[in-house]
Write a protein that holds these residues in place. Sequence first.
Motif, mmCIF file in Angstrom:
data_model
loop_
_atom_site.group_PDB
_atom_site.id
_atom_site.type_symbol
_atom_site.label_atom_id
_atom_site.label_comp_id
_atom_site.label_asym_id
_atom_site.label_seq_id
_atom_site.Cartn_x
_atom_site.Cartn_y
_atom_site.Cartn_z
ATOM 1 N N GLU A 145 -8.144 41.420 112.957
ATOM 2 C CA GLU A 145 -9.395 42.209 113.442
ATOM 3 C C GLU A 145 -9.254 43.465 113.520
ATOM 4 O OE1 GLU A 145 -10.087 39.947 117.597
ATOM 5 O OE2 GLU A 145 -7.993 39.460 117.082
ATOM 6 N N GLU A 146 -8.964 43.942 112.184
ATOM 7 C CA GLU A 146 -8.966 45.709 112.114
ATOM 8 C C GLU A 146 -10.222 46.156 111.694
ATOM 9 O OE1 GLU A 146 -5.898 45.990 109.290
ATOM 10 O OE2 GLU A 146 -4.532 44.270 110.157
ATOM 11 N N ASN A 147 -10.876 45.411 111.088
ATOM 12 C CA ASN A 147 -12.399 45.907 110.635
ATOM 13 C C ASN A 147 -13.418 45.542 111.696
ATOM 14 O OD1 ASN A 147 -13.837 47.237 108.274
ATOM 15 N ND2 ASN A 147 -14.828 45.480 108.036
ATOM 16 N N GLU A 148 -13.237 44.417 111.984
ATOM 17 C CA GLU A 148 -14.283 43.976 113.044
ATOM 18 C C GLU A 148 -13.850 42.812 114.253
ATOM 19 O OE1 GLU A 148 -17.476 41.322 111.942
ATOM 20 O OE2 GLU A 148 -16.868 41.502 109.735
ATOM 21 N N PRO A 149 -14.091 42.907 115.450
ATOM 22 C CA PRO A 149 -13.377 42.083 116.273
ATOM 23 C C PRO A 149 -13.799 40.281 116.087
ATOM 24 C CG PRO A 149 -14.715 43.873 117.522
ATOM 25 C CD PRO A 149 -15.058 43.643 116.016
ATOM 26 N N ASP A 150 -12.740 39.724 116.287
ATOM 27 C CA ASP A 150 -12.917 38.123 116.241
ATOM 28 C C ASP A 150 -12.860 37.714 114.906
ATOM 29 O OD1 ASP A 150 -13.166 37.808 119.098
ATOM 30 O OD2 ASP A 150 -15.154 38.479 118.907
ATOM 31 N N ILE A 151 -12.584 38.368 113.742
ATOM 32 C CA ILE A 151 -12.334 38.027 112.310
ATOM 33 C C ILE A 151 -11.243 38.370 111.787
ATOM 34 C CG2 ILE A 151 -13.350 38.313 110.076
ATOM 35 C CD1 ILE A 151 -15.392 36.769 111.821
ATOM 36 N N ARG A 152 -10.929 37.397 111.300
ATOM 37 C CA ARG A 152 -9.390 37.595 110.535
ATOM 38 C C ARG A 152 -9.129 37.132 109.047
ATOM 39 N NH1 ARG A 152 -5.425 35.133 115.388
ATOM 40 N NH2 ARG A 152 -5.230 36.978 116.532
ATOM 41 N N CYS A 153 -8.899 37.827 108.299
ATOM 42 C CA CYS A 153 -8.888 37.685 106.805
ATOM 43 C C CYS A 153 -7.584 37.526 106.100
ATOM 44 C CB CYS A 153 -9.694 38.746 106.027
ATOM 45 S SG CYS A 153 -11.569 38.941 106.927
ATOM 46 N N LEU A 154 -7.410 37.096 105.093
ATOM 47 C CA LEU A 154 -5.941 37.282 104.268
ATOM 48 C C LEU A 154 -6.595 37.332 102.848
ATOM 49 C CD1 LEU A 154 -5.527 34.747 106.490
ATOM 50 C CD2 LEU A 154 -3.371 34.883 105.455
ATOM 51 N N GLY A 155 -6.073 38.386 102.242
ATOM 52 C CA GLY A 155 -6.304 38.848 100.716
ATOM 53 C C GLY A 155 -5.255 39.222 100.029
ATOM 54 N N SER A 156 -5.329 38.865 98.629
ATOM 55 C CA SER A 156 -4.431 39.118 97.902
ATOM 56 C C SER A 156 -4.840 39.884 96.502
ATOM 57 C CB SER A 156 -3.808 37.711 97.106
ATOM 58 O OG SER A 156 -2.398 38.010 96.440
ATOM 59 N N PRO A 157 -4.019 40.787 95.707
ATOM 60 C CA PRO A 157 -4.620 41.402 94.657
ATOM 61 C C PRO A 157 -4.889 40.708 93.231
ATOM 62 C CG PRO A 157 -2.258 42.089 94.852
ATOM 63 C CD PRO A 157 -2.857 41.336 96.079
ATOM 64 N N ILE A 158 -5.873 41.012 92.465
ATOM 65 C CA ILE A 158 -6.069 40.708 91.383
ATOM 66 C C ILE A 158 -5.548 41.615 90.268
ATOM 67 C CG2 ILE A 158 -7.366 39.865 89.574
ATOM 68 C CD1 ILE A 158 -8.931 38.682 91.903
ATOM 69 N N PHE A 159 -4.577 41.287 89.329
ATOM 70 C CA PHE A 159 -4.250 42.297 88.068
ATOM 71 C C PHE A 159 -4.656 41.885 86.850
ATOM 72 C CE2 PHE A 159 -1.034 42.138 91.571
ATOM 73 C CZ PHE A 159 -0.726 43.487 91.615
ATOM 74 N N ASN A 160 -4.908 42.957 85.845
ATOM 75 C CA ASN A 160 -5.210 42.761 84.563
ATOM 76 C C ASN A 160 -3.979 42.788 83.823
ATOM 77 O OD1 ASN A 160 -4.505 45.353 84.312
ATOM 78 N ND2 ASN A 160 -6.360 46.390 84.006
ATOM 79 N N ARG A 161 -3.971 42.688 82.374
ATOM 80 C CA ARG A 161 -2.889 42.515 81.543
ATOM 81 C C ARG A 161 -2.136 43.619 81.576
ATOM 82 N NH1 ARG A 161 -3.741 43.928 75.903
ATOM 83 N NH2 ARG A 161 -5.871 44.873 75.550
ATOM 84 N N PHE A 162 -2.425 44.735 81.960
ATOM 85 C CA PHE A 162 -1.668 45.933 82.209
ATOM 86 C C PHE A 162 -1.011 46.306 83.652
ATOM 87 C CE2 PHE A 162 -5.010 47.007 79.210
ATOM 88 C CZ PHE A 162 -4.368 47.133 78.022
ATOM 89 N N ARG A 163 -1.071 45.069 84.241
ATOM 90 C CA ARG A 163 -0.579 44.839 85.730
ATOM 91 C C ARG A 163 -1.222 46.184 86.724
ATOM 92 N NH1 ARG A 163 0.644 41.008 88.018
ATOM 93 N NH2 ARG A 163 1.870 41.907 89.607
ATOM 94 N N GLU A 164 -2.312 46.338 86.369
ATOM 95 C CA GLU A 164 -3.407 47.185 87.137
ATOM 96 C C GLU A 164 -4.170 46.600 88.252
ATOM 97 O OE1 GLU A 164 -4.070 50.750 83.567
ATOM 98 O OE2 GLU A 164 -5.283 48.802 84.017
ATOM 99 N N PRO A 165 -4.380 46.944 89.349
ATOM 100 C CA PRO A 165 -5.202 46.120 90.302
ATOM 101 C C PRO A 165 -6.621 46.407 90.031
ATOM 102 C CG PRO A 165 -4.063 47.973 91.494
ATOM 103 C CD PRO A 165 -3.600 47.891 89.859
ATOM 104 N N VAL A 166 -7.317 45.348 89.808
ATOM 105 C CA VAL A 166 -8.608 45.530 89.407
ATOM 106 C C VAL A 166 -9.710 44.671 90.509
ATOM 107 C CG1 VAL A 166 -8.354 45.491 86.836
ATOM 108 C CG2 VAL A 166 -8.459 43.444 88.066
ATOM 109 N N GLY A 167 -8.901 44.037 91.382
ATOM 110 C CA GLY A 167 -9.857 43.549 92.614
ATOM 111 C C GLY A 167 -9.103 42.783 93.467
#
Length: 269
Positions: free
Chosen positions: A209-231
Amino acid sequence: MDRSDIQDEADFRSTTHVQGAASFSKFMTVLQIIADTPGTLDIAQLTKRAPFPRGTVYRLVSALIAEGLVIQSGESGTFRLGPRLLQLAAKAWEDSDLRSIARDFLVSLRDATDETVHLAVPSNNRMVYIDKLVGSNRVQMKTSIGAQVELHSTSVGKAWLSGLPDQRLVEVIKTLDLRRHTDKTFTTPESLLEELKRTREQGFAFDDEENEPDIRCLGSPIFNRFREPVGAVSVSMPVYRHDVRSHELCARLVRQTAQQISTELSRMV
C-alpha cells in the motif's frame, strides 16, 4: 522532366531536409528536457534550460502542446509528456521483443494467480506499463498500458531498482522525487536503500500500500543477457485478497516468471 528540373528538385529536397532536420532537432531537445524533468519546469525555467531564444522555446512548446505531445498543468504551469506521445510509444511497445517474449509467461502467471499482472520498463526515472492482463475477479486495478508509475513506491519500480549495480542505484535515487503517496511510502534515500536491500535478498519487491491505499503488489526484475535490469513483472491485488498463502504463492510465481523471461531474453543476439 529535363535535367534542370531534376537538379532543382534535388536541391529542394536537400534544402528541405537540412531545414527540417534542424527544426526537428529543436523539438526533440525541448521534448527531452521535459521528459527528463516531468512536472518540474514551468515556461520560465524551461527557457533557461533550452539552448534557444525565449521566443523559439515558446513556439516549440506551443506546437508540442497543440499536437498533444506535451501537456501543461493548469495549477503549477509545469510540463510533462502528453497522451499522444504515450499512445505512440504504446504502439511501439506492442511490437517490442520484451513484450512478445514475455506474453506467454504473463498469461501463465495471470492464470495461476487470477490477479492483475503487469509488465513494465524504465523510462525517464519512471516505469511504464507495456502490458497488462487481468484475472476473473470483479475488483481490479485501474491501470492501463502506457501509464507511468514511480520507481520508489511501486513493486515494478523497486524491483527494477534492486537490479541496478550499487553505484548506479545510488546515482538514480539521488535524482528521484521521493514523494509520499501513503503513510507507508519510503520517502528518504536511506529507508529506500534498506528496502531495496531486502528486495535483492528475497528476489522480489513488495508494495505494501505504498503507492495507493488498499492495493498490494509483488514484483521481480527482468534482466538481459548482460545482467542489466530492463524491466519488471508484477502481480497486483486488493488488500482483502492478500494473505500469507497468496503472498507466498505470488512471491514464488513472480520470481519464477521474471527468471523465465530473463532466460528467454538472454538468448537473443
